[in-house]
Design an enzyme around this catalytic site. Structure first.
Site, short mmCIF file in Angstrom:
data_model
loop_
_atom_site.label_atom_id
_atom_site.label_comp_id
_atom_site.label_asym_id
_atom_site.label_seq_id
_atom_site.Cartn_x
_atom_site.Cartn_y
_atom_site.Cartn_z
CE LYS A 111 -4.41 -1.46 2.11
NZ LYS A 111 -5.54 -1.06 3.03
CE LYS A 198 -6.39 -7.77 -1.68
NZ LYS A 198 -6.35 -7.42 -0.33
CE LYS A 201 -12.93 -3.04 1.23
NZ LYS A 201 -13.40 -2.92 2.39
P1 TYM Z 1 -10.27 -5.33 4.73
O1 TYM Z 1 -11.38 -4.34 4.94
O2 TYM Z 1 -9.12 -5.07 3.93
O3 TYM Z 1 -10.87 -6.78 4.28
C1 TYM Z 1 -11.95 -7.33 4.98
C2 TYM Z 1 -11.86 -8.72 5.02
O4 TYM Z 1 -12.13 -9.27 3.63
C3 TYM Z 1 -10.96 -10.02 3.28
N1 TYM Z 1 -10.69 -9.93 1.82
C4 TYM Z 1 -10.73 -10.89 0.94
N2 TYM Z 1 -10.80 -12.31 1.02
C5 TYM Z 1 -10.83 -13.01 0.11
N3 TYM Z 1 -10.33 -12.68 -1.00
C6 TYM Z 1 -10.40 -11.23 -1.27
N4 TYM Z 1 -10.06 -10.77 -2.66
C7 TYM Z 1 -10.29 -10.36 -0.04
N5 TYM Z 1 -10.37 -9.07 -0.14
C8 TYM Z 1 -10.39 -9.09 1.46
C9 TYM Z 1 -9.85 -9.75 4.04
O5 TYM Z 1 -8.95 -10.74 4.37
C10 TYM Z 1 -10.57 -9.14 5.47
O6 TYM Z 1 -10.76 -10.15 6.16
N6 TYM Z 1 -7.23 -4.91 8.59
C11 TYM Z 1 -8.50 -5.51 7.97
C12 TYM Z 1 -9.64 -4.91 8.98
C13 TYM Z 1 -9.48 -5.41 10.42
C14 TYM Z 1 -9.60 -6.56 11.17
C15 TYM Z 1 -9.40 -6.30 12.51
C16 TYM Z 1 -9.87 -8.01 10.76
C17 TYM Z 1 -9.14 -4.45 11.23
N7 TYM Z 1 -9.11 -4.76 12.71
C18 TYM Z 1 -9.64 -7.12 13.53
C19 TYM Z 1 -9.89 -8.67 11.61
C20 TYM Z 1 -9.72 -8.48 13.23
C21 TYM Z 1 -8.74 -4.81 6.63
O7 TYM Z 1 -8.49 -3.92 6.35
O8 TYM Z 1 -9.48 -5.71 5.98
#
Ligand code: TYM
Length: 332
Positions: A111, A198, A201
């Site tokens: 990022k 991947k 969004k």
């Molecule tokens: P974020 O918002 O980027 O993504 C949310 C969740 O979706 C999963 N994900 C995917 N899974 C499969 N294929 C994909 N292409 C894909 N893109 C995203 C991510 O692995 C995630 O589980 N840092 C985290 C959010 C967070 C969090 C936490 C998660 C903050 N605090 C505590 C668990 C526990 C994030 O930015 O996810």
């Protein structure tokens, strides 16, 4: 009851990768664990956000989780920023974490490269760098045992484990050491326009993802225009990531094994396969879309549910932070 927790950033909308990788596994955990489901708005601002859009996205994230089957009678659904203890614990954990550890986080490196155009890491926010430590605080604050996430978050959950173990060693037993829960198939759904990237969004092309709010025709068009690899066979292969990804989506959407789908398309072409895949995805997401739109229409109710969730989370977080402050030595 075991405790599970996960979070998703309220940026734009959620896509089928988020749903398969994180939301569906979280929904499944509601029956036998106490689930905490967070809208991580303070993670979202590690990249520039328009305040008006962010507010809208927080509400639509709440509607999306509810539409996906998060039940506020069982699950604590809340907004991260409402609970100041997350930021307080993040600070303490920043003093436990090492620079080298944070620098090794691959998502930060990726990022940061994209941040602020050509400036790269120099132009990235400090928050982007410390973001995995805020995530560790999110997890450790609630004695979380299980963290359902997609593959890309595994390294961050491992950091949370390391910080818990180090804190417990240095200050006495305080935190539960969490385990990531990553599904065998579908933990990394790839972009429809590039099987090596991947699904994300923030991708520039809307053709690369299927949003949970896409209507049936949009889903059909996106799947029909998805890239496939060279060759004609419909079969998984490490060297053919695009068709492997489509097969994974097909399998998750229908509950059928990949082998049985491969078998069904022996001798058939991509056209037939994609048509059937499109219908399977329409059927899989259609009911969810309807429910999301229903929930999204009642802002007052969404705010009520989030306020109720925040109140429950607040009690748990305050209790834990009292203990952490004592351990660190700042309570007189
Ligand atoms: P974020 O918002 O980027 O993504 C949310 C969740 O979706 C999963 N994900 C995917 N899974 C499969 N294929 C994909 N292409 C894909 N893109 C995203 C991510 O692995 C995630 O589980 N840092 C985290 C959010 C967070 C969090 C936490 C998660 C903050 N605090 C505590 C668990 C526990 C994030 O930015 O996810």
């Amino acid at each position: 009851m075991k405790r599970s927790l996960t979070g998703l950033q309220p940026t734009n909308f959620l896509h089928i990768g988020n749903y398969i990788g994180a939301v569906q596994p979280a929904v499944a955990l509601q029956s036998d664990t106490q689930l905490l489901m967070m809208i991580v708005d303070y993670h979202a601002i590690t990249m520039p956000q328009d305040p008006k859009e962010l507010r809208k996205n927080i509400l639509s994230a709440a509607a999306t989780y509810l539409g996906c089957g998060i039940d506020p009678a069982k699950t604590i659904l809340f907004q991260q920023s409402r609970i100041a203890e997350h930021m307080e614990l993040a600070w303490i954990l920043q003093c436990v974490a090492k620079m080298g550890e944070a620098e090794r986080m691959t998502q930060y490196k990726d990022k940061a490269k994209k941040a602020e155009g050509a400036k790269g890491a120099e132009g990235a926010s400090v928050g982007l760098f410390t973001y995995p430590i805020l995530m560790a605080a999110d997890i450790l604050l609630y004695d979380t045992e299980i963290v359902p996430v997609g593959e890309d978050q595994k390294q961050h959950v491992e950091l949370a484990r390391d910080l818990a173990i180090r804190f417990n060693r240095d200050f006495g037993e305080t935190f539960v050491v969490p385990e990531p829960k990553i599904r065998a198939e579908g933990a990394r759904i790839m972009a429809l326009d590039d099987g090596t990237k991947k699904m994300s969004k923030s991708a520039p092309s809307a053709k690369s993802y299927i949003a949970l709010t896409d209507d049936a025709d949009t889903i059909r068009k996106k799947i029909m225009s998805a890239v496939t690899d060279s060759g004609t066979e419909i079969r998984t292969d490490r060297n053919r990531p695009a068709i492997t990804n489509l097969l994974t989506i097909f399998s998750v959407a229908t509950g059928r094994s990949i082998e049985s789908i491969e078998l069904a398309y022996v001798g058939k072409g991509y056209g037939d396969f994609k048509k059937d895949l499109a219908e399977a995805v329409v059927e899989y997401l259609g009911p969810i879309r309807g429910r999301i739109l229903n929930f999204a229409a009642d802002e007052t109710e969404l705010k009520r549910i989030l306020a109720e969730g925040a109140e429950k989370a607040k009690g748990m977080a305050a209790f834990k932070m009292n203990k952490v402050r004592q351990r660190v030595g700042v309570t007189l």
